[in-house]
Motif scaffolding. Structure first.
Motif, PDB file in Angstrom:
ATOM      1  N   THR A  81       0.926  -1.111  -0.163  1.00 42.15           N
ATOM      2  CA  THR A  81      -0.090  -0.013  -0.045  1.00 42.15           C
ATOM      3  C   THR A  81       0.789   1.120   0.117  1.00 42.15           C
ATOM      4  O   THR A  81       2.044   1.158   0.101  1.00 42.15           O
ATOM      5  CB  THR A  81      -1.008   0.236   1.168  1.00 42.15           C
ATOM      6  OG1 THR A  81      -0.129  -0.083   2.392  1.00 42.15           O
ATOM      7  CG2 THR A  81      -1.857  -1.153   1.267  1.00 42.15           C
ATOM      8  N   ASP A  82       0.244   2.368   0.040  1.00 43.86           N
ATOM      9  CA  ASP A  82       0.794   3.546  -0.104  1.00 43.86           C
ATOM     10  C   ASP A  82       1.658   3.966   1.161  1.00 43.86           C
ATOM     11  O   ASP A  82       2.670   4.744   1.178  1.00 43.86           O
ATOM     12  CB  ASP A  82       0.041   4.702  -0.765  1.00 43.86           C
ATOM     13  CG  ASP A  82      -0.326   4.796  -2.263  1.00 43.86           C
ATOM     14  OD1 ASP A  82       0.441   3.834  -2.845  1.00 43.86           O
ATOM     15  OD2 ASP A  82      -1.500   5.162  -2.410  1.00 43.86           O
ATOM     16  N   ASN A  83       1.194   3.449   2.137  1.00 39.68           N
ATOM     17  CA  ASN A  83       1.587   3.635   3.522  1.00 39.68           C
ATOM     18  C   ASN A  83       2.544   2.784   4.068  1.00 39.68           C
ATOM     19  O   ASN A  83       2.904   2.750   5.201  1.00 39.68           O
ATOM     20  CB  ASN A  83       0.413   3.917   4.670  1.00 39.68           C
ATOM     21  CG  ASN A  83      -0.460   2.745   4.740  1.00 39.68           C
ATOM     22  OD1 ASN A  83      -0.170   1.734   4.055  1.00 39.68           O
ATOM     23  ND2 ASN A  83      -1.324   2.959   5.472  1.00 39.68           N
ATOM     24  N   GLY A  84       3.042   1.621   3.066  1.00 37.81           N
ATOM     25  CA  GLY A  84       4.124   0.889   3.377  1.00 37.81           C
ATOM     26  C   GLY A  84       3.435  -0.430   3.868  1.00 37.81           C
ATOM     27  O   GLY A  84       4.233  -1.447   4.462  1.00 37.81           O
ATOM     28  N   GLU A  85       2.279  -0.690   4.144  1.00 37.73           N
ATOM     29  CA  GLU A  85       1.752  -2.100   4.451  1.00 37.73           C
ATOM     30  C   GLU A  85       1.773  -2.857   3.391  1.00 37.73           C
ATOM     31  O   GLU A  85       1.733  -2.709   2.394  1.00 37.73           O
ATOM     32  CB  GLU A  85       0.330  -1.971   5.052  1.00 37.73           C
ATOM     33  CG  GLU A  85       0.355  -0.807   6.183  1.00 37.73           C
ATOM     34  CD  GLU A  85      -1.320  -0.658   6.521  1.00 37.73           C
ATOM     35  OE1 GLU A  85      -2.140  -1.217   5.991  1.00 37.73           O
ATOM     36  OE2 GLU A  85      -1.563  -0.039   7.654  1.00 37.73           O
ATOM     37  N   THR A  86       1.820  -4.281   3.987  1.00 38.25           N
ATOM     38  CA  THR A  86       1.751  -5.312   3.087  1.00 38.25           C
ATOM     39  C   THR A  86       0.576  -6.216   2.972  1.00 38.25           C
ATOM     40  O   THR A  86       0.222  -6.650   4.258  1.00 38.25           O
ATOM     41  CB  THR A  86       2.912  -6.033   3.250  1.00 38.25           C
ATOM     42  OG1 THR A  86       4.173  -5.488   2.998  1.00 38.25           O
ATOM     43  CG2 THR A  86       3.029  -7.196   1.889  1.00 38.25           C
ATOM     44  N   LEU A  87      -0.181  -6.390   2.122  1.00 41.51           N
ATOM     45  CA  LEU A  87      -1.448  -7.303   2.091  1.00 41.51           C
ATOM     46  C   LEU A  87      -1.127  -8.275   1.457  1.00 41.51           C
ATOM     47  O   LEU A  87      -0.740  -8.347   0.300  1.00 41.51           O
ATOM     48  CB  LEU A  87      -2.552  -6.242   1.614  1.00 41.51           C
ATOM     49  CG  LEU A  87      -2.876  -4.931   2.317  1.00 41.51           C
ATOM     50  CD1 LEU A  87      -4.025  -4.192   1.310  1.00 41.51           C
ATOM     51  CD2 LEU A  87      -3.166  -5.128   3.672  1.00 41.51           C
ATOM     52  N   ILE A  88      -1.662  -9.508   1.995  1.00 44.82           N
ATOM     53  CA  ILE A  88      -1.880 -10.630   1.435  1.00 44.82           C
ATOM     54  C   ILE A  88      -2.888 -11.149   1.110  1.00 44.82           C
ATOM     55  O   ILE A  88      -4.104 -11.624   2.094  1.00 44.82           O
ATOM     56  CB  ILE A  88      -0.919 -11.828   2.093  1.00 44.82           C
ATOM     57  CG1 ILE A  88       0.367 -11.154   2.616  1.00 44.82           C
ATOM     58  CG2 ILE A  88      -1.000 -13.168   1.664  1.00 44.82           C
ATOM     59  CD1 ILE A  88       1.117 -12.159   3.659  1.00 44.82           C
ATOM     60  N   PHE A  89      -3.403 -11.504  -0.292  1.00 47.51           N
ATOM     61  CA  PHE A  89      -4.848 -11.797  -0.714  1.00 47.51           C
ATOM     62  C   PHE A  89      -4.879 -13.428  -1.006  1.00 47.51           C
ATOM     63  O   PHE A  89      -3.709 -13.926  -1.680  1.00 47.51           O
ATOM     64  CB  PHE A  89      -5.285 -10.836  -1.671  1.00 47.51           C
ATOM     65  CG  PHE A  89      -5.559  -9.391  -1.515  1.00 47.51           C
ATOM     66  CD1 PHE A  89      -6.803  -9.110  -0.968  1.00 47.51           C
ATOM     67  CD2 PHE A  89      -4.353  -8.656  -1.928  1.00 47.51           C
ATOM     68  CE1 PHE A  89      -6.862  -7.789  -0.706  1.00 47.51           C
ATOM     69  CE2 PHE A  89      -4.657  -7.302  -1.649  1.00 47.51           C
ATOM     70  CZ  PHE A  89      -5.837  -6.930  -0.980  1.00 47.51           C
ATOM     71  N   SER A  90      -5.740 -13.980  -0.860  1.00 49.86           N
ATOM     72  CA  SER A  90      -5.873 -15.296  -1.191  1.00 49.86           C
ATOM     73  C   SER A  90      -7.216 -15.577  -1.651  1.00 49.86           C
ATOM     74  O   SER A  90      -8.466 -15.288  -1.198  1.00 49.86           O
ATOM     75  CB  SER A  90      -5.706 -16.122  -0.052  1.00 49.86           C
ATOM     76  OG  SER A  90      -6.041 -17.696  -0.454  1.00 49.86           O
ATOM     77  N   ASN A  91      -7.155 -16.059  -3.374  1.00 47.76           N
ATOM     78  CA  ASN A  91      -8.471 -16.456  -3.814  1.00 47.76           C
ATOM     79  C   ASN A  91      -8.534 -17.764  -3.798  1.00 47.76           C
ATOM     80  O   ASN A  91      -7.830 -18.627  -4.384  1.00 47.76           O
ATOM     81  CB  ASN A  91      -8.413 -15.748  -5.507  1.00 47.76           C
ATOM     82  CG  ASN A  91      -8.184 -14.489  -5.600  1.00 47.76           C
ATOM     83  OD1 ASN A  91      -9.288 -13.557  -4.713  1.00 47.76           O
ATOM     84  ND2 ASN A  91      -7.315 -13.912  -6.207  1.00 47.76           N
TER      85      ASN A  91
END
Length: 82
Positions: free
Chosen positions: A32-42
């Motif tokens: 994300t723009d604020n440095g967070e990491t998102l992990i998505f699972s489909n």
């Protein structure tokens, strides 16, 4: 032996088995723009059948724990297939 790749293995990062389903995880990681990491699972949940179980057992015969394990994610979607 089967000739084609089963649907539950196509585009899968992880595959595991529950009591009623064989689950395919397609995982993506985004920043994300604020440095967070998102992990998505489909996730796609395939109803277990004798044919799918046989394919699964042939593919993952070398696993220490044949049923595998879910990879954690921060968000997920689910779809069910018969």
């Amino acid at each position: 032996m089967f000739c084609s790749i089963p649907d539950f293995c196509k585009d899968a990062v992880n595959v595991y088995r529950t009591k009623k389903y064989i689950v395919k995880q397609d995982i993506s990681v985004e920043g994300t723009d604020n440095g967070e990491t998102l992990i998505f699972s489909n996730d796609v949940f395939y109803e277990r059948t004798k044919c799918r179980d046989k394919q699964y057992e042939q593919i993952f015969a070398d696993r220490m724990y044949i049923n595998g394990k879910r990879l954690p994610s921060t968000s997920y979607t689910r779809r069910y297939e018969k």
